[in-house]
Design an enzyme around this catalytic site. Structure first.
Site, PDB file in Angstrom:
ATOM      1  N   GLU A  88       9.876  16.228  14.646  1.00  0.00           N
ATOM      2  CA  GLU A  88      10.445  16.384  13.292  1.00  0.00           C
ATOM      3  C   GLU A  88       9.759  17.522  12.554  1.00  0.00           C
ATOM      4  O   GLU A  88       8.538  17.500  12.399  1.00  0.00           O
ATOM      5  CB  GLU A  88      10.146  15.122  12.494  1.00  0.00           C
ATOM      6  CG  GLU A  88      11.205  14.080  12.520  1.00  0.00           C
ATOM      7  CD  GLU A  88      10.814  12.912  11.614  1.00  0.00           C
ATOM      8  OE1 GLU A  88      11.681  12.459  10.879  1.00  0.00           O
ATOM      9  OE2 GLU A  88       9.651  12.468  11.645  1.00  0.00           O
ATOM     10  N   GLU A 128       9.627   1.451  10.603  1.00  0.00           N
ATOM     11  CA  GLU A 128      10.659   2.482  10.448  1.00  0.00           C
ATOM     12  C   GLU A 128       9.914   3.808  10.586  1.00  0.00           C
ATOM     13  O   GLU A 128       9.202   4.224   9.681  1.00  0.00           O
ATOM     14  CB  GLU A 128      11.325   2.308   9.077  1.00  0.00           C
ATOM     15  CG  GLU A 128      12.689   2.919   9.017  1.00  0.00           C
ATOM     16  CD  GLU A 128      12.603   4.333   8.498  1.00  0.00           C
ATOM     17  OE1 GLU A 128      12.468   5.236   9.366  1.00  0.00           O
ATOM     18  OE2 GLU A 128      12.651   4.533   7.291  1.00  0.00           O
ATOM     19  N   CYS A 142      13.236  11.028   7.184  1.00  0.00           N
ATOM     20  CA  CYS A 142      13.255  10.767   8.626  1.00  0.00           C
ATOM     21  C   CYS A 142      14.687  10.732   9.162  1.00  0.00           C
ATOM     22  O   CYS A 142      14.893  10.659  10.370  1.00  0.00           O
ATOM     23  CB  CYS A 142      12.511   9.485   8.946  1.00  0.00           C
ATOM     24  SG  CYS A 142      12.957   8.164   7.852  1.00  0.00           S
ATOM     25  N   LYS A 155       0.860  -1.181   0.000  1.00  0.00           N
ATOM     26  CA  LYS A 155       0.000   0.000   0.000  1.00  0.00           C
ATOM     27  C   LYS A 155       0.896   1.230   0.000  1.00  0.00           C
ATOM     28  O   LYS A 155       1.441   1.633   1.016  1.00  0.00           O
ATOM     29  CB  LYS A 155      -0.924   0.063   1.229  1.00  0.00           C
ATOM     30  CG  LYS A 155      -2.032   1.093   0.987  1.00  0.00           C
ATOM     31  CD  LYS A 155      -2.559   1.757   2.218  1.00  0.00           C
ATOM     32  CE  LYS A 155      -1.772   2.917   2.690  1.00  0.00           C
ATOM     33  NZ  LYS A 155      -1.679   4.060   1.761  1.00  0.00           N
TER      34      LYS A 155
HETATM   35  P1  ADP Z   1       3.304  10.573   6.583  1.00  0.00           P
HETATM   36  O1  ADP Z   1       2.993  11.647   7.549  1.00  0.00           O
HETATM   37  O2  ADP Z   1       4.724  10.420   6.247  1.00  0.00           O
HETATM   38  O3  ADP Z   1       2.395  10.545   5.405  1.00  0.00           O
HETATM   39  P2  ADP Z   1       1.804   8.376   7.603  1.00  0.00           P
HETATM   40  O4  ADP Z   1       2.166   7.478   8.718  1.00  0.00           O
HETATM   41  O5  ADP Z   1       0.551   9.167   7.733  1.00  0.00           O
HETATM   42  O6  ADP Z   1       3.074   9.257   7.392  1.00  0.00           O
HETATM   43  O7  ADP Z   1       1.701   7.577   6.237  1.00  0.00           O
HETATM   44  C1  ADP Z   1       2.585   6.554   5.863  1.00  0.00           C
HETATM   45  C2  ADP Z   1       1.797   5.472   5.159  1.00  0.00           C
HETATM   46  O8  ADP Z   1       0.857   4.929   6.090  1.00  0.00           O
HETATM   47  C3  ADP Z   1       0.960   5.988   3.984  1.00  0.00           C
HETATM   48  O9  ADP Z   1       0.926   5.009   2.975  1.00  0.00           O
HETATM   49  C4  ADP Z   1      -0.402   6.163   4.602  1.00  0.00           C
HETATM   50  O10 ADP Z   1      -1.459   6.129   3.667  1.00  0.00           O
HETATM   51  C5  ADP Z   1      -0.447   4.953   5.522  1.00  0.00           C
HETATM   52  N1  ADP Z   1      -1.439   5.020   6.604  1.00  0.00           N
HETATM   53  C6  ADP Z   1      -1.890   6.098   7.259  1.00  0.00           C
HETATM   54  N2  ADP Z   1      -2.802   5.732   8.180  1.00  0.00           N
HETATM   55  C7  ADP Z   1      -2.924   4.382   8.099  1.00  0.00           C
HETATM   56  C8  ADP Z   1      -3.689   3.388   8.790  1.00  0.00           C
HETATM   57  N3  ADP Z   1      -4.531   3.712   9.762  1.00  0.00           N
HETATM   58  N4  ADP Z   1      -3.524   2.107   8.436  1.00  0.00           N
HETATM   59  C9  ADP Z   1      -2.674   1.751   7.463  1.00  0.00           C
HETATM   60  N5  ADP Z   1      -1.920   2.628   6.788  1.00  0.00           N
HETATM   61  C10 ADP Z   1      -2.040   3.930   7.090  1.00  0.00           C
END
Ligand code: ADP
Length: 534
Positions: free
Chosen positions: A434, A303, A337, A228
């Site tokens: 960050e 990570e 990061c 994903k």
């Molecule tokens: P960033 O702030 O770097 O976008 P996120 O943690 O929000 O960091 O996103 C990193 C990945 O995790 C993206 O692919 C995002 O769509 C996914 N993501 C965000 N929320 C969820 C969730 N509840 N379950 C699974 N994946 C998620």
């Protein structure tokens, strides 16, 4: 039908921008950006045409080797952060599509895991060759959807490809063990076997490399994956998946779904067939995934966010320290990061370092990543700029001084001026979290002990940097730093051959290197008894 759409021909869905070349999200555009936007659209069109001719322009999800729309037909828009224009519509998927992707991965696992390591290695190597052969187009795609300068984007393709090459080689080195038995008529063997189906959730800041760093070792071990990618940058993931098919990696071994992040995440977590979650992203989401994985006791590697200290000692070589700090702070406009988040400078060199850094930062060119000499692209979206603004406002209200920059760039959109601020204190928001943007905050320290204390005063523990010419100090400080990665007189620490990962709340597990394989393997102990046959 527009000219551009005709140029693309049929077979793949067209990029949104090609039908509506100058359409953009109105709220993001100051009127002065209009000419600029038009120019970029032309570039975007030529990128799209090139990608399409190599079959890399994919705007559907990949499930079981088939390119698929979402089951309810809904889509989400992908934007070019440099212009705000819509570059594609991709499927907005959820639980049902994810369940089907898991089922495909599970089926494919039965055969992929049984291939010889040499055979898996060959196909991974072919995938590597194809990524390298399409380095330019993939780099352009990264610049288009993520915004980083083209040179940096092509660098990411080489870096991303290196994981596939490395793990193609490692596939042949999954050694087991024979342990001397305490009983004469027994033998003890240790086998390493693939964990099974892997859910790989990745962020937008490295649209290719964060995927290959996970999928490379997973496939090498015999696992299959459901990826994903971030909804902000799904096109690079889809192009990489297309190349995996061209490389002979069988349908179903690599699946890509995107859309409702939490629905997709929940489906991956709930499925007993998914045996491992690998995630790169925010600490908050990582914690949720870790908790969610408990229900089916999956293996998890995370990570997560960092808060990297970059310590400059009085005895540092100034040129080396400036070069290293620039590399770690301003890579991808501060959106990694492992970017230095706190530059902790000893009092004897503080002013000299601040001025030299400011002079160097002033020379950096901000602009669209497709333009020559640009080293600072846009931030990923408006929320990212607002975060930078909030952090800077908080720092200024608590006494920090702006030495350079400190505001949105005159180009508009999400461009932000590379910034240097001084008199930063540990209690400021910018030191606690960050910033993920092009702000270099300078803190001051007196003694080595104080520097270590400031550096470790955080829940994060991913990367740390130190600049010194004193060899004993470099060892002492490296050992005292509570971080998974330490760069000494070096700002660029990422490589496929070294273990990447954090301690404390920066994560679990390691990616890259021989250690990266362990994350996708289970250990099985086999006891052979009754050797004498009685
Ligand atoms: P960033 O702030 O770097 O976008 P996120 O943690 O929000 O960091 O996103 C990193 C990945 O995790 C993206 O692919 C995002 O769509 C996914 N993501 C965000 N929320 C969820 C969730 N509840 N379950 C699974 N994946 C998620």
């Amino acid at each position: 039908m527009g000219l551009a759409r005709m140029a693309l021909g049929s077979g793949t869905r067209t990029l949104g921008l090609l039908c509506r070349p100058f359409r953009f999200v109105a709220s993001r555009h100051p009127p002065t950006a209009a000419v600029f936007v038009r120019q970029i659209s032309m570039e975007a069109q030529s990128v799209a045409a090139r990608l399409n001719s190599s079959g890399l322009l994919r705007t559907q999800a990949l499930i079981g080797g088939k390119w698929r729309d979402s089951y309810d037909g809904k889509t989400i828009k992908v934007h070019n952060p440099a212009t705000g224009e819509v570059i594609a519509n991709v499927p907005c998927m959820g639980g049902r599509e994810t369940d089907d992707a898991i089922a495909s991965a599970y089926n494919a696992f039965q055969s992929w895991s049984k291939l010889t390591a040499a055979e898996r290695s060959k196909r991974l190597r072919k995938w590597y060759d194809l990524i390298v052969a399409h380095k330019e187009e993939l780099g352009q795609l990264i610049t288009l959807e993520q915004g980083k300068p083209l040179k940096e984007a092509i660098g990411e393709v080489s870096y991303g490809a290196s994981f596939i090459e490395f793990f193609a080689e490692e596939a042949k080195r999954v050694y087991g063990d024979i342990i001397p038995s305490p009983l004469a008529d027994r033998r003890i063997f240790v086998l390493k076997q693939p964990v099974g189906v892997v859910g790989a959730i990745t962020p937008w800041n490295f649209p290719l490399a964060m995927i290959t760093r996970k999928v490379g070792p997973a496939l090498a071990c015999g696992c299959t994956v459901v990826i994903k990618p971030s909804e902000l940058t799904p096109l690079t993931a889809l192009a990489a998946a297309e190349l995996s098919l061209q490389a002979g990696i069988p349908p179903g071994a690599v699946n890509v779904v995107m859309g409702h992040a939490s629905a997709i995440g929940d489906a991956l977590l709930a499925s007993p067939q998914v045996r491992k979650i690998t995630f790169t992203g925010s600490t908050a989401v990582g914690k949720k995934l870790m908790a969610g994985a408990a229900g089916t006791v999956k293996k998890v590697s995370l990570e997560l966010g960092g808060n990297a200290p970059c310590i400059i000692f009085d005895d540092a070589d100034l040129d080396v320290a400036i070069k290293g700090t620039l590399a770690t702070k301003f890579r991808n406009s501060g959106q990694t990061c492992v970017c230095a988040n706190r530059i902790i400078v000893q009092e004897g060199i503080y002013d000299k370092f601040a001025n030299a850094l400011s002079n160097a930062v002033q020379r950096m060119q901000v602009g669209n990543g497709f333009h020559e000499d640009v080293s600072q692209g846009p931030l990923i979206n408006e929320a990212a700029v607002q975060k930078v603004e909030t952090f800077l406002q908080d720092a200024k209200s608590k006494g920090a001084k702006v030495l350079l920059g400190g505001k949105r760039h005159s180009l508009g959109m999400t461009f932000y001026e590379p910034t240097v601020i001084t008199d930063v204190k540990s209690e400021m928001l910018i030191s606690r979290e960050e910033v993920f943007g092009p702000i270099a905050p300078l803190l001051r320290f007196k003694t080595e002990e104080e520097a270590i204390h400031i550096a470790n005063d955080t829940n994060a523990g991913l990367a740390a940097y130190l600049f010194t010419t004193n060899m004993q100090r470099s060892w002492r400080v490296s050992e005292a730093l509570e971080y998974g990665i330490v760069g000494i007189n070096e700002g660029l620490i990422s490589t496929e051959v070294a273990p990447f990962g954090g301690v404390k709340q920066s994560g679990l597990g390691r990616e890259g290197s021989k250690y990266g394989m362990d994350e996708y393997l289970e250990i099985k102990y086999v006891c052979l008894g009754n050797l004498s046959g009685n």
